[in-house]
Scaffold this motif. Structure first.
Motif, PDB file in Angstrom:
ATOM      1  N   PRO A  69       0.842  -1.213   0.000  1.00  0.00           N
ATOM      2  CA  PRO A  69       0.000   0.000   0.000  1.00  0.00           C
ATOM      3  C   PRO A  69       0.872   1.256   0.000  1.00  0.00           C
ATOM      4  CG  PRO A  69      -0.787  -1.597   1.609  1.00  0.00           C
ATOM      5  CD  PRO A  69       0.532  -2.116   1.114  1.00  0.00           C
ATOM      6  N   GLY A  70       0.426   2.247  -0.710  1.00  0.00           N
ATOM      7  CA  GLY A  70       1.184   3.492  -0.799  1.00  0.00           C
ATOM      8  C   GLY A  70       2.151   3.544  -1.949  1.00  0.00           C
ATOM      9  N   THR A  71       2.418   2.389  -2.586  1.00  0.00           N
ATOM     10  CA  THR A  71       3.287   2.369  -3.758  1.00  0.00           C
ATOM     11  C   THR A  71       2.613   3.085  -4.919  1.00  0.00           C
ATOM     12  OG1 THR A  71       4.192   0.241  -3.057  1.00  0.00           O
ATOM     13  CG2 THR A  71       4.542   0.862  -5.351  1.00  0.00           C
ATOM     14  N   VAL A  72       3.379   3.836  -5.678  1.00  0.00           N
ATOM     15  CA  VAL A  72       2.861   4.546  -6.847  1.00  0.00           C
ATOM     16  C   VAL A  72       3.254   3.758  -8.092  1.00  0.00           C
ATOM     17  CG1 VAL A  72       2.902   6.704  -8.151  1.00  0.00           C
ATOM     18  CG2 VAL A  72       3.039   6.752  -5.646  1.00  0.00           C
ATOM     19  N   ALA A  85     -10.662  -3.907  -8.936  1.00  0.00           N
ATOM     20  CA  ALA A  85     -10.561  -2.766  -8.024  1.00  0.00           C
ATOM     21  C   ALA A  85      -9.113  -2.282  -7.974  1.00  0.00           C
ATOM     22  CB  ALA A  85     -11.038  -3.171  -6.631  1.00  0.00           C
ATOM     23  N   LEU A  86      -8.900  -1.017  -8.312  1.00  0.00           N
ATOM     24  CA  LEU A  86      -7.555  -0.429  -8.342  1.00  0.00           C
ATOM     25  C   LEU A  86      -7.317   0.352  -7.053  1.00  0.00           C
ATOM     26  CD1 LEU A  86      -7.633   0.736 -12.059  1.00  0.00           C
ATOM     27  CD2 LEU A  86      -6.404  -1.245 -11.122  1.00  0.00           C
ATOM     28  N   THR A  87      -6.359  -0.112  -6.274  1.00  0.00           N
ATOM     29  CA  THR A  87      -6.165   0.447  -4.938  1.00  0.00           C
ATOM     30  C   THR A  87      -5.005   1.436  -4.849  1.00  0.00           C
ATOM     31  OG1 THR A  87      -4.707  -1.401  -4.324  1.00  0.00           O
ATOM     32  CG2 THR A  87      -7.069  -1.684  -3.914  1.00  0.00           C
ATOM     33  N   HIS A  88      -4.091   1.420  -5.814  1.00  0.00           N
ATOM     34  CA  HIS A  88      -2.902   2.264  -5.756  1.00  0.00           C
ATOM     35  C   HIS A  88      -3.124   3.598  -6.473  1.00  0.00           C
ATOM     36  CE1 HIS A  88      -1.218  -1.869  -5.306  1.00  0.00           C
ATOM     37  NE2 HIS A  88      -0.404  -1.278  -4.461  1.00  0.00           N
ATOM     38  N   GLN A  89      -2.149   4.478  -6.316  1.00  0.00           N
ATOM     39  CA  GLN A  89      -2.045   5.626  -7.207  1.00  0.00           C
ATOM     40  C   GLN A  89      -1.360   5.147  -8.489  1.00  0.00           C
ATOM     41  OE1 GLN A  89      -1.205   9.682  -5.420  1.00  0.00           O
ATOM     42  NE2 GLN A  89      -0.266   8.395  -3.850  1.00  0.00           N
ATOM     43  N   HIS A  90      -1.933   5.487  -9.630  1.00  0.00           N
ATOM     44  CA  HIS A  90      -1.385   5.068 -10.918  1.00  0.00           C
ATOM     45  C   HIS A  90      -1.037   6.298 -11.748  1.00  0.00           C
ATOM     46  CE1 HIS A  90      -2.149   0.644 -11.197  1.00  0.00           C
ATOM     47  NE2 HIS A  90      -2.938   0.922 -10.180  1.00  0.00           N
ATOM     48  N   THR A 111     -12.842   3.836  -8.479  1.00  0.00           N
ATOM     49  CA  THR A 111     -13.830   4.044  -7.427  1.00  0.00           C
ATOM     50  C   THR A 111     -13.951   2.798  -6.552  1.00  0.00           C
ATOM     51  OG1 THR A 111     -15.087   5.582  -8.813  1.00  0.00           O
ATOM     52  CG2 THR A 111     -16.250   4.579  -6.959  1.00  0.00           C
ATOM     53  N   ALA A 112     -13.961   1.615  -7.173  1.00  0.00           N
ATOM     54  CA  ALA A 112     -14.118   0.367  -6.436  1.00  0.00           C
ATOM     55  C   ALA A 112     -12.960   0.118  -5.469  1.00  0.00           C
ATOM     56  CB  ALA A 112     -14.241  -0.807  -7.406  1.00  0.00           C
ATOM     57  N   GLY A 113     -11.762   0.488  -5.858  1.00  0.00           N
ATOM     58  CA  GLY A 113     -10.602   0.193  -5.020  1.00  0.00           C
ATOM     59  C   GLY A 113     -10.109   1.360  -4.186  1.00  0.00           C
ATOM     60  N   GLY A 114     -10.628   2.564  -4.452  1.00  0.00           N
ATOM     61  CA  GLY A 114     -10.151   3.734  -3.720  1.00  0.00           C
ATOM     62  C   GLY A 114      -8.823   4.262  -4.214  1.00  0.00           C
ATOM     63  N   GLY A 115      -8.392   3.810  -5.397  1.00  0.00           N
ATOM     64  CA  GLY A 115      -7.140   4.298  -5.959  1.00  0.00           C
ATOM     65  C   GLY A 115      -7.307   5.634  -6.659  1.00  0.00           C
ATOM     66  N   THR A 116      -6.207   6.115  -7.237  1.00  0.00           N
ATOM     67  CA  THR A 116      -6.193   7.432  -7.886  1.00  0.00           C
ATOM     68  C   THR A 116      -5.493   7.329  -9.230  1.00  0.00           C
ATOM     69  OG1 THR A 116      -6.082   8.542  -5.732  1.00  0.00           O
ATOM     70  CG2 THR A 116      -5.484   9.848  -7.655  1.00  0.00           C
ATOM     71  N   LEU A 117      -6.059   7.980 -10.222  1.00  0.00           N
ATOM     72  CA  LEU A 117      -5.421   8.104 -11.529  1.00  0.00           C
ATOM     73  C   LEU A 117      -4.739   9.466 -11.618  1.00  0.00           C
ATOM     74  CD1 LEU A 117      -4.827   7.449 -14.494  1.00  0.00           C
ATOM     75  CD2 LEU A 117      -7.149   8.230 -15.057  1.00  0.00           C
ATOM     76  N   LEU A 118      -3.439   9.451 -11.807  1.00  0.00           N
ATOM     77  CA  LEU A 118      -2.673  10.674 -12.059  1.00  0.00           C
ATOM     78  C   LEU A 118      -2.305  10.643 -13.539  1.00  0.00           C
ATOM     79  CD1 LEU A 118      -0.409  10.620  -8.868  1.00  0.00           C
ATOM     80  CD2 LEU A 118      -2.572  11.824  -9.201  1.00  0.00           C
TER      81      LEU A 118
END
Length: 350
Positions: A69-72, A85-90, A111-118
Protein backbone atom coordinates in the motif's frame (compact mmCIF):
# COMPACT_ATOMS: atom_id res chain seq x y z
CA UNK A 1 6.90 13.04 4.67
CA UNK A 2 6.05 9.55 3.38
CA UNK A 3 8.87 7.82 1.55
CA UNK A 4 8.10 7.47 -2.15
CA UNK A 5 8.10 4.00 -3.68
CA UNK A 6 7.73 3.98 -7.49
CA UNK A 7 6.87 0.75 -9.28
CA UNK A 8 7.63 0.71 -13.01
CA UNK A 9 5.26 -1.83 -14.51
CA UNK A 10 5.62 -4.00 -17.58
CA UNK A 11 3.53 -2.77 -20.52
CA UNK A 12 1.07 -5.42 -21.64
CA UNK A 13 0.73 -4.06 -25.17
CA UNK A 14 3.15 -6.08 -27.28
CA UNK A 15 4.12 -3.14 -29.49
CA UNK A 16 4.91 -0.85 -26.56
CA UNK A 17 8.67 -0.66 -26.14
CA UNK A 18 8.94 2.74 -24.47
CA UNK A 19 9.45 3.48 -20.80
CA UNK A 20 8.60 6.61 -18.80
CA UNK A 21 11.89 6.35 -16.88
CA UNK A 22 15.20 5.32 -18.46
CA UNK A 23 17.96 3.71 -16.35
CA UNK A 24 20.08 6.86 -16.11
CA UNK A 25 17.16 8.77 -14.60
CA UNK A 26 16.23 5.82 -12.40
CA UNK A 27 19.69 6.25 -10.87
CA UNK A 28 18.83 9.88 -10.10
CA UNK A 29 15.66 8.74 -8.34
CA UNK A 30 17.31 6.03 -6.26
CA UNK A 31 20.20 8.35 -5.47
CA UNK A 32 17.70 10.82 -3.99
CA UNK A 33 16.31 8.19 -1.64
CA UNK A 34 13.30 7.08 -3.71
CA UNK A 35 12.67 3.35 -3.84
CA UNK A 36 12.20 2.16 -7.42
CA UNK A 37 10.95 -1.30 -8.33
CA UNK A 38 11.11 -2.29 -12.00
CA UNK A 39 9.19 -5.20 -13.44
CA UNK A 40 10.98 -7.45 -15.88
CA UNK A 41 9.78 -6.83 -19.44
CA UNK A 42 10.93 -8.65 -22.57
CA UNK A 43 9.93 -5.76 -24.84
CA UNK A 44 11.10 -2.67 -22.94
CA UNK A 45 13.89 -1.05 -24.95
CA UNK A 46 16.17 -0.91 -21.89
CA UNK A 47 16.97 -4.28 -20.25
CA UNK A 48 16.10 -4.74 -16.58
CA UNK A 49 19.77 -5.32 -15.77
CA UNK A 50 20.46 -1.65 -16.45
CA UNK A 51 17.82 -0.67 -13.89
CA UNK A 52 19.27 -3.09 -11.34
CA UNK A 53 22.66 -1.47 -11.88
CA UNK A 54 20.99 1.89 -11.17
CA UNK A 55 19.91 0.69 -7.73
CA UNK A 56 16.39 -0.48 -8.57
CA UNK A 57 14.65 -3.54 -7.22
CA UNK A 58 13.47 -6.09 -9.78
CA UNK A 59 10.03 -7.74 -9.78
CA UNK A 60 8.15 -10.19 -11.96
CA UNK A 61 6.02 -8.86 -14.83
CA UNK A 62 2.48 -7.81 -13.90
CA UNK A 63 3.10 -8.11 -10.16
CA UNK A 64 2.20 -4.48 -9.41
CA UNK A 65 -1.25 -5.34 -8.06
CA UNK A 66 0.41 -6.91 -5.00
CA UNK A 67 2.74 -3.96 -4.40
CA UNK A 68 2.67 -2.60 -0.83
CA UNK A 69 0.00 0.00 0.00
CA UNK A 70 1.18 3.49 -0.80
CA UNK A 71 3.29 2.37 -3.76
CA UNK A 72 2.86 4.55 -6.85
CA UNK A 73 2.48 2.47 -10.01
CA UNK A 74 4.12 4.03 -13.07
CA UNK A 75 3.45 3.12 -16.69
CA UNK A 76 2.47 4.53 -20.06
CA UNK A 77 -0.41 2.74 -21.76
CA UNK A 78 -3.54 0.90 -20.72
CA UNK A 79 -3.83 -1.32 -17.66
CA UNK A 80 -4.81 -4.97 -17.95
CA UNK A 81 -8.47 -5.76 -17.22
CA UNK A 82 -7.66 -7.25 -13.81
CA UNK A 83 -7.77 -6.55 -10.95
CA UNK A 84 -11.21 -5.00 -11.05
CA UNK A 85 -10.56 -2.77 -8.02
CA UNK A 86 -7.56 -0.43 -8.34
CA UNK A 87 -6.16 0.45 -4.94
CA UNK A 88 -2.90 2.26 -5.76
CA UNK A 89 -2.04 5.63 -7.21
CA UNK A 90 -1.38 5.07 -10.92
CA UNK A 91 0.63 7.38 -13.17
CA UNK A 92 0.01 6.77 -16.88
CA UNK A 93 -2.01 7.96 -19.87
CA UNK A 94 -5.48 6.91 -18.78
CA UNK A 95 -7.59 8.51 -21.56
CA UNK A 96 -10.56 8.58 -19.20
CA UNK A 97 -11.83 12.16 -19.06
CA UNK A 98 -13.29 12.82 -22.51
CA UNK A 99 -15.75 9.99 -22.92
CA UNK A 100 -13.36 7.68 -24.75
CA UNK A 101 -14.36 4.03 -25.12
CA UNK A 102 -13.80 2.22 -21.83
CA UNK A 103 -13.37 5.44 -19.84
CA UNK A 104 -16.37 4.87 -17.56
CA UNK A 105 -15.28 1.30 -16.78
CA UNK A 106 -11.79 2.46 -15.86
CA UNK A 107 -13.06 5.17 -13.52
CA UNK A 108 -15.36 2.64 -11.87
CA UNK A 109 -12.31 0.45 -11.15
CA UNK A 110 -10.64 3.33 -9.32
CA UNK A 111 -13.83 4.04 -7.43
CA UNK A 112 -14.12 0.37 -6.44
CA UNK A 113 -10.60 0.19 -5.02
CA UNK A 114 -10.15 3.73 -3.72
CA UNK A 115 -7.14 4.30 -5.96
CA UNK A 116 -6.19 7.43 -7.89
CA UNK A 117 -5.42 8.10 -11.53
CA UNK A 118 -2.67 10.67 -12.06
CA UNK A 119 -3.07 11.06 -15.79
CA UNK A 120 0.14 12.15 -17.52
CA UNK A 121 -1.87 14.07 -20.10
CA UNK A 122 -2.93 16.42 -17.28
CA UNK A 123 0.48 16.84 -15.66
CA UNK A 124 0.72 20.54 -16.47
CA UNK A 125 2.35 23.72 -15.19
CA UNK A 126 0.56 26.78 -13.82
CA UNK A 127 -0.28 27.89 -17.37
CA UNK A 128 -1.68 24.52 -18.43
CA UNK A 129 1.33 23.44 -20.50
CA UNK A 130 2.24 19.75 -20.47
CA UNK A 131 5.33 19.01 -18.41
CA UNK A 132 6.19 15.64 -19.98
CA UNK A 133 5.04 14.58 -23.42
CA UNK A 134 5.91 12.38 -26.37
CA UNK A 135 4.42 14.90 -28.77
CA UNK A 136 7.50 15.80 -30.78
CA UNK A 137 8.26 12.18 -31.65
CA UNK A 138 4.61 11.37 -32.31
CA UNK A 139 4.48 14.19 -34.84
CA UNK A 140 7.84 13.26 -36.32
CA UNK A 141 6.87 9.65 -36.87
CA UNK A 142 3.37 10.46 -38.06
CA UNK A 143 4.64 12.75 -40.78
CA UNK A 144 7.45 10.34 -41.69
CA UNK A 145 5.08 7.40 -42.13
CA UNK A 146 2.67 9.54 -44.14
CA UNK A 147 5.42 10.58 -46.56
CA UNK A 148 6.70 7.02 -46.92
CA UNK A 149 3.17 5.79 -47.62
CA UNK A 150 2.57 8.53 -50.15
CA UNK A 151 5.83 7.65 -51.91
CA UNK A 152 5.06 3.93 -51.85
CA UNK A 153 7.91 3.09 -49.47
CA UNK A 154 6.04 2.17 -46.30
CA UNK A 155 6.22 -1.53 -45.51
CA UNK A 156 4.28 -3.54 -42.93
CA UNK A 157 4.51 -4.72 -40.30
CA UNK A 158 6.25 -1.73 -38.81
CA UNK A 159 9.25 -2.38 -36.58
CA UNK A 160 11.11 -0.14 -34.11
CA UNK A 161 14.15 1.61 -35.48
CA UNK A 162 16.58 4.46 -34.76
CA UNK A 163 16.27 8.00 -36.04
CA UNK A 164 19.32 7.75 -38.30
CA UNK A 165 17.89 4.70 -40.07
CA UNK A 166 14.44 6.27 -40.42
CA UNK A 167 15.89 9.49 -41.83
CA UNK A 168 17.82 7.53 -44.42
CA UNK A 169 14.58 6.08 -45.83
CA UNK A 170 12.83 9.42 -45.48
CA UNK A 171 15.19 11.55 -47.55
CA UNK A 172 13.96 12.17 -51.10
CA UNK A 173 15.19 9.85 -53.84
CA UNK A 174 15.43 10.31 -57.57
CA UNK A 175 12.03 10.01 -59.15
CA UNK A 176 10.04 10.87 -56.04
CA UNK A 177 7.05 13.07 -56.97
CA UNK A 178 6.58 16.46 -55.38
CA UNK A 179 4.40 16.38 -52.27
CA UNK A 180 2.21 19.14 -50.89
CA UNK A 181 1.67 18.65 -47.16
CA UNK A 182 -0.46 20.39 -44.56
CA UNK A 183 0.25 20.24 -40.82
CA UNK A 184 -2.64 21.31 -38.58
CA UNK A 185 -1.53 22.20 -35.07
CA UNK A 186 1.84 23.18 -36.46
CA UNK A 187 2.94 25.29 -33.49
CA UNK A 188 2.62 22.57 -30.84
CA UNK A 189 5.05 19.81 -29.92
CA UNK A 190 3.58 17.29 -32.35
CA UNK A 191 3.32 19.88 -35.09
CA UNK A 192 6.95 20.85 -34.62
CA UNK A 193 8.02 17.22 -34.91
CA UNK A 194 5.93 16.80 -38.06
CA UNK A 195 7.53 19.86 -39.63
CA UNK A 196 11.04 18.57 -38.90
CA UNK A 197 10.26 15.18 -40.46
CA UNK A 198 8.69 16.73 -43.53
CA UNK A 199 11.69 18.95 -44.12
CA UNK A 200 13.97 15.93 -43.73
CA UNK A 201 11.84 14.39 -46.49
CA UNK A 202 12.40 17.46 -48.69
CA UNK A 203 8.84 18.73 -48.18
CA UNK A 204 8.08 22.35 -47.23
CA UNK A 205 4.70 22.04 -45.47
CA UNK A 206 1.81 24.42 -45.17
CA UNK A 207 1.42 25.16 -41.46
CA UNK A 208 -1.91 25.88 -39.81
CA UNK A 209 -2.67 26.52 -36.17
CA UNK A 210 -5.43 28.29 -34.25
CA UNK A 211 -5.55 31.35 -36.47
CA UNK A 212 -5.98 29.29 -39.64
CA UNK A 213 -8.60 26.90 -38.24
CA UNK A 214 -11.00 29.44 -36.76
CA UNK A 215 -12.51 29.80 -40.23
CA UNK A 216 -11.42 26.60 -41.93
CA UNK A 217 -10.57 26.82 -45.63
CA UNK A 218 -11.82 23.36 -46.51
CA UNK A 219 -11.01 23.50 -50.24
CA UNK A 220 -7.41 24.44 -49.34
CA UNK A 221 -7.21 21.53 -46.92
CA UNK A 222 -8.50 19.08 -49.53
CA UNK A 223 -6.10 20.57 -52.07
CA UNK A 224 -3.01 19.11 -50.35
CA UNK A 225 -1.63 15.64 -51.05
CA UNK A 226 -0.96 14.86 -47.43
CA UNK A 227 -2.47 15.94 -44.10
CA UNK A 228 -0.94 15.53 -40.65
CA UNK A 229 -3.32 16.31 -37.79
CA UNK A 230 -1.50 17.25 -34.60
CA UNK A 231 -4.42 18.95 -32.83
CA UNK A 232 -5.65 17.57 -29.51
CA UNK A 233 -8.92 19.42 -28.97
CA UNK A 234 -9.97 20.20 -25.40
CA UNK A 235 -13.23 21.93 -26.36
CA UNK A 236 -15.62 21.14 -29.22
CA UNK A 237 -14.53 22.50 -32.61
CA UNK A 238 -15.93 21.92 -36.11
CA UNK A 239 -14.32 18.79 -37.60
CA UNK A 240 -11.49 19.25 -40.06
CA UNK A 241 -12.67 16.35 -42.22
CA UNK A 242 -16.23 15.10 -42.68
CA UNK A 243 -17.55 12.07 -44.52
CA UNK A 244 -18.84 14.22 -47.36
CA UNK A 245 -15.40 15.76 -47.80
CA UNK A 246 -13.99 12.34 -48.62
CA UNK A 247 -16.35 12.11 -51.58
CA UNK A 248 -15.63 15.61 -52.88
CA UNK A 249 -14.67 15.14 -56.56
CA UNK A 250 -12.18 18.00 -56.24
CA UNK A 251 -10.29 16.29 -53.40
CA UNK A 252 -6.57 16.04 -54.03
CA UNK A 253 -5.88 14.70 -50.53
CA UNK A 254 -4.54 11.13 -50.67
CA UNK A 255 -2.87 10.45 -47.30
CA UNK A 256 -4.01 11.42 -43.79
CA UNK A 257 -2.06 10.81 -40.61
CA UNK A 258 -3.99 11.45 -37.41
CA UNK A 259 -1.28 11.82 -34.79
CA UNK A 260 -3.82 12.60 -32.08
CA UNK A 261 -5.94 9.43 -32.51
CA UNK A 262 -8.86 10.84 -30.52
CA UNK A 263 -11.18 8.29 -32.09
CA UNK A 264 -14.35 7.68 -30.08
CA UNK A 265 -14.18 11.05 -28.34
CA UNK A 266 -16.82 13.71 -28.99
CA UNK A 267 -13.89 16.11 -29.42
CA UNK A 268 -12.41 14.17 -32.34
CA UNK A 269 -11.56 16.59 -35.17
CA UNK A 270 -11.29 13.79 -37.75
CA UNK A 271 -14.55 11.82 -37.26
CA UNK A 272 -14.14 9.87 -40.50
CA UNK A 273 -12.90 6.59 -39.01
CA UNK A 274 -13.92 4.43 -36.07
CA UNK A 275 -10.78 2.49 -35.13
CA UNK A 276 -7.06 3.11 -35.02
CA UNK A 277 -4.49 1.37 -37.17
CA UNK A 278 -1.52 -0.49 -35.71
CA UNK A 279 1.95 -1.80 -36.52
CA UNK A 280 0.59 -4.82 -38.39
CA UNK A 281 -2.06 -2.86 -40.30
CA UNK A 282 -0.50 0.57 -40.35
CA UNK A 283 -2.62 1.96 -43.20
CA UNK A 284 -6.35 1.74 -43.84
CA UNK A 285 -7.92 2.76 -47.14
CA UNK A 286 -10.90 5.02 -46.52
CA UNK A 287 -11.77 5.54 -50.17
CA UNK A 288 -10.85 3.58 -53.29
CA UNK A 289 -11.60 6.24 -55.90
CA UNK A 290 -9.96 8.61 -55.65
CA UNK A 291 -7.87 6.76 -53.10
CA UNK A 292 -7.47 8.04 -49.57
CA UNK A 293 -5.25 6.30 -47.00
CA UNK A 294 -5.35 6.72 -43.23
CA UNK A 295 -2.58 6.23 -40.67
CA UNK A 296 -3.81 6.44 -37.06
CA UNK A 297 -1.39 4.66 -34.72
CA UNK A 298 -1.79 5.56 -31.06
CA UNK A 299 1.74 4.68 -29.92
CA UNK A 300 3.81 6.17 -32.72
CA UNK A 301 6.79 7.17 -30.51
CA UNK A 302 7.34 3.51 -29.63
CA UNK A 303 8.76 3.12 -33.15
CA UNK A 304 11.70 5.24 -31.94
CA UNK A 305 11.73 3.86 -28.39
CA UNK A 306 15.15 5.00 -27.19
CA UNK A 307 14.92 8.55 -28.45
CA UNK A 308 11.35 9.12 -27.28
CA UNK A 309 11.84 7.45 -23.89
CA UNK A 310 15.01 9.41 -23.17
CA UNK A 311 13.33 12.75 -23.89
CA UNK A 312 10.19 11.89 -21.92
CA UNK A 313 12.16 10.59 -18.94
CA UNK A 314 14.27 13.74 -18.81
CA UNK A 315 11.09 15.80 -18.45
CA UNK A 316 9.27 13.48 -16.04
CA UNK A 317 12.11 12.78 -13.60
CA UNK A 318 12.18 16.28 -12.03
CA UNK A 319 8.43 15.99 -11.45
CA UNK A 320 8.86 12.62 -9.72
CA UNK A 321 11.62 14.04 -7.53
CA UNK A 322 9.04 16.65 -6.49
CA UNK A 323 6.18 14.17 -6.14
CA UNK A 324 4.95 15.05 -2.65
CA UNK A 325 5.22 18.83 -2.90
CA UNK A 326 4.80 19.56 -6.61
CA UNK A 327 1.69 21.47 -7.56
CA UNK A 328 1.45 19.66 -10.87
CA UNK A 329 0.57 16.36 -9.14
CA UNK A 330 -2.02 18.19 -7.09
CA UNK A 331 -3.62 19.38 -10.31
CA UNK A 332 -3.66 15.76 -11.55
CA UNK A 333 -5.45 14.68 -8.38
CA UNK A 334 -7.92 17.54 -8.68
CA UNK A 335 -8.70 16.59 -12.28
CA UNK A 336 -9.32 12.98 -11.24
CA UNK A 337 -11.62 14.02 -8.41
CA UNK A 338 -13.47 16.38 -10.74
CA UNK A 339 -14.01 13.55 -13.21
CA UNK A 340 -15.62 11.43 -10.51
CA UNK A 341 -17.63 14.29 -9.00
CA UNK A 342 -18.78 15.40 -12.44
CA UNK A 343 -20.46 12.09 -13.15
CA UNK A 344 -17.95 10.70 -15.62
CA UNK A 345 -18.52 7.25 -14.14
CA UNK A 346 -22.30 7.26 -14.45
CA UNK A 347 -23.29 9.51 -17.29
CA UNK A 348 -21.61 7.47 -20.05
CA UNK A 349 -23.02 4.10 -19.07
CA UNK A 350 -25.75 4.17 -21.71
Amino acid sequence: MTELHLWLRHETRRTERRTPIVPADAARLTGSGITVTVEESPQRVFPVEEYAAAGCRVAAPDSWASAPPGTVILGLKELPDRPHALTHQHIYFGHAYKGQPGAADLLRRFTAGGGTLLDLEYLVDDDGRRLAAFGFWAGYLGAALAVLQHRGRLTAPLTPTAKEELDETLRPAAGDPDVTALVIGALGRSGRGARVALRTAGVDPTCWDLAETRALDRPALLGHDLLVNAVLATTPVPPFLRERDLDDPARRLRTVCDVTCDVGSPLNVLPVYDRVTDWAESVRRLRKEPELDLIAIDNLPSLLPKESSTDFSAALTPQLLDFWTGGAWGRCRDRFRAALAGGDVEERES
